[in-house]
Write an enzyme that holds these catalytic residues in place. Structure first.
Site, PDB file in Angstrom:
ATOM      1  CG  ASN A   7      33.454 -24.832  -4.700  1.00 12.64           C
ATOM      2  OD1 ASN A   7      34.639 -24.208  -5.541  1.00 12.64           O
ATOM      3  ND2 ASN A   7      33.011 -24.040  -3.578  1.00 12.64           N
ATOM      4  CG  HIS A  10      40.357 -25.892  -4.959  1.00  8.89           C
ATOM      5  ND1 HIS A  10      40.548 -24.858  -4.502  1.00  8.89           N
ATOM      6  CD2 HIS A  10      40.497 -26.741  -3.989  1.00  8.89           C
ATOM      7  CE1 HIS A  10      40.260 -25.079  -3.260  1.00  8.89           C
ATOM      8  NE2 HIS A  10      40.532 -26.226  -2.874  1.00  8.89           N
ATOM      9  CG  HIS A  43      33.618 -17.865  -2.267  1.00 14.92           C
ATOM     10  ND1 HIS A  43      34.073 -18.366  -1.207  1.00 14.92           N
ATOM     11  CD2 HIS A  43      33.365 -16.798  -2.378  1.00 14.92           C
ATOM     12  CE1 HIS A  43      34.002 -17.187  -0.405  1.00 14.92           C
ATOM     13  NE2 HIS A  43      33.483 -16.365  -0.937  1.00 14.92           N
ATOM     14  NE  ARG A  45      38.106 -15.821  -0.594  1.00 16.18           N
ATOM     15  CZ  ARG A  45      37.739 -16.399   0.680  1.00 16.18           C
ATOM     16  NH1 ARG A  45      37.563 -17.412   0.436  1.00 16.18           N
ATOM     17  NH2 ARG A  45      38.193 -16.163   1.810  1.00 16.18           N
ATOM     18  NE  ARG A  49      41.921 -15.589  -1.304  1.00 18.46           N
ATOM     19  CZ  ARG A  49      41.742 -16.171   0.004  1.00 18.46           C
ATOM     20  NH1 ARG A  49      41.721 -17.184  -0.062  1.00 18.46           N
ATOM     21  NH2 ARG A  49      41.559 -15.377   0.883  1.00 18.46           N
ATOM     22  CD  GLU A  70      30.420 -21.441  -1.620  1.00 14.77           C
ATOM     23  OE1 GLU A  70      31.652 -20.913  -1.493  1.00 14.77           O
ATOM     24  OE2 GLU A  70      30.219 -22.438  -1.709  1.00 14.77           O
ATOM     25  CB  THR A 101      34.150 -20.499   3.660  1.00 10.40           C
ATOM     26  OG1 THR A 101      34.206 -20.314   2.440  1.00 10.40           O
ATOM     27  CG2 THR A 101      33.235 -19.577   4.539  1.00 10.40           C
ATOM     28  CD  GLU A 151      26.942 -25.026   1.409  1.00  7.89           C
ATOM     29  OE1 GLU A 151      26.649 -24.307   0.703  1.00  7.89           O
ATOM     30  OE2 GLU A 151      27.881 -25.871   1.636  1.00  7.89           O
ATOM     31  CG  HIS A 191      34.018 -26.307   4.328  1.00  8.76           C
ATOM     32  ND1 HIS A 191      35.250 -26.749   4.825  1.00  8.76           N
ATOM     33  CD2 HIS A 191      34.128 -25.065   3.759  1.00  8.76           C
ATOM     34  CE1 HIS A 191      36.196 -25.700   4.767  1.00  8.76           C
ATOM     35  NE2 HIS A 191      35.575 -24.748   4.036  1.00  8.76           N
TER      36      HIS A 191
HETATM   37  N1  PXP Z   1      30.388 -24.740   0.980  1.00 11.99           N
HETATM   38  C1  PXP Z   1      31.002 -23.614   1.152  1.00 11.99           C
HETATM   39  C2  PXP Z   1      29.988 -22.416   1.567  1.00 11.99           C
HETATM   40  C3  PXP Z   1      32.079 -23.408   0.922  1.00 11.99           C
HETATM   41  O1  PXP Z   1      32.616 -22.049   1.149  1.00 11.99           O
HETATM   42  C4  PXP Z   1      33.048 -24.422   0.228  1.00 11.99           C
HETATM   43  C5  PXP Z   1      34.605 -24.128   0.110  1.00 11.99           C
HETATM   44  O2  PXP Z   1      34.651 -23.024  -0.816  1.00 11.99           O
HETATM   45  C6  PXP Z   1      32.429 -25.550  -0.043  1.00 11.99           C
HETATM   46  C7  PXP Z   1      31.088 -25.713   0.349  1.00 11.99           C
HETATM   47  C8  PXP Z   1      33.165 -26.611  -0.378  1.00 11.99           C
HETATM   48  O3  PXP Z   1      34.153 -26.972   0.570  1.00 11.99           O
HETATM   49  P1  PXP Z   1      35.389 -28.252   0.003  1.00 11.99           P
HETATM   50  O4  PXP Z   1      36.124 -27.172  -0.941  1.00 11.99           O
HETATM   51  O5  PXP Z   1      36.066 -28.525   1.401  1.00 11.99           O
HETATM   52  O6  PXP Z   1      34.624 -29.434  -0.568  1.00 11.99           O
END
Ligand code: PXP
Length: 245
Positions: A7, A10, A43, A45, A49, A70, A101, A151, A191
């Site tokens: 992901n 960031h 993601h 949003r 952002r 996402e 999330t 997920e 997550h």
């Molecule tokens: N899965 C989903 C659905 C998420 O919303 C996120 C965070 O954006 C993640 C996984 C990844 O989480 P993390 O950034 O804590 O690894």
């Protein structure tokens, strides 16, 4: 065997801190794929952002593995996803004020809207996954809605502060994965997974993709810092020397 989806939200967060053009999440996706990612997750949003529409559009054309988008199950997002047709769409709950999330979707509470979104996205050609807590009722509701995958939110496992609590949360994930697979769903998880807590989750039989963002981007910043500083210092050094000569 579990696979890694990276992901890169960031990376876009750092770019948006200056409304600049770097770092470009598209570049990060290429490097993540070269590093062995089997998929790229972003993601989009509602408030844009971090990731913006342009990112998803370019990623759709450049990601060579699998693009997992996402998004919230809103009409606007469904229209975007139907136009771009990511390999996978993961429906997530979204609150404007949250930092990330915070919990899984309450599929039962929004059954009609989620079932409509699942049908529409699948018809367009994406695999649809629902981000849910490891909970039997949510798994059954996901099946009822016609999702192909779920997920599981690993936040409770990641946030557990004792070995006993971690074992309890891990057992809940194992049991949820078993139920999902038995009911014909593909099971993913994510997550809060880190270099320290990922192994027991990766070892759960039946887990397909692990979605990991924060921990990987955090490490990338640190392992890249020394080289980035050295390159800038060398540049300054060479410029100062040529000014002197
Ligand atoms: N899965 C989903 C659905 C998420 O919303 C996120 C965070 O954006 C993640 C996984 C990844 O989480 P993390 O950034 O804590 O690894």
């Amino acid at each position: 065997m579990a696979r890694l989806q990276v992901n890169i939200d960031h990376v876009a967060t750092v770019r948006q801190a200056r409304r600049a053009v770097e770092p470009d999440p598209v570049h990060a996706a290429v490097l993540a794929e070269l590093g062995g990612a089997t998929g790229i997750t972003v993601h989009l949003r509602e408030d844009r952002r971090h990731v913006v529409d342009r990112d998803v559009e370019i990623l759709r054309r450049t990601v060579r593995t699998r693009l997992n988008l996402e998004m919230a199950a809103t009409d606007e997002m469904v229209d975007i996803a139907r136009r771009l047709v990511p390999d996978q769409v993961t429906l997530v709950p979204e609150k404007r004020e949250e930092l990330t999330t915070e919990g899984g979707l309450d599929v039962g509470a929004r059954r009609d809207a989620i079932a409509r979104a699942c049908a529409s996205l699948a018809e367009a050609g994406s695999v649809v996954s629902l981000f849910i807590d490891p909970d039997d009722a949510q798994i059954d509701a996901a099946v009822d809605c016609g999702a192909a995958a779920v997920e599981f939110h690993t936040g409770r496992y990641a946030d557990a502060t004792s070995d006993e609590a971690r074992r309890t949360e891990l057992a809940a994930l194992e049991s949820a994965v078993r139920r999902a697979v038995t009911r014909g769903l593909v099971a993913h998880a994510g997550h809060g997974l880190t270099y320290w807590n990922v192994r027991p989750v990766a070892a759960i039989e039946g887990v397909d993709d692990l979605n990991i963002g924060h921990s990987i981007v955090s490490r990338a910043v640190l392992v890249g810092m020394e080289r980035a500083v050295r390159e800038m210092a060398d540049l300054i050094d060479r410029a100062s020397r040529s000014a002197l000569s």
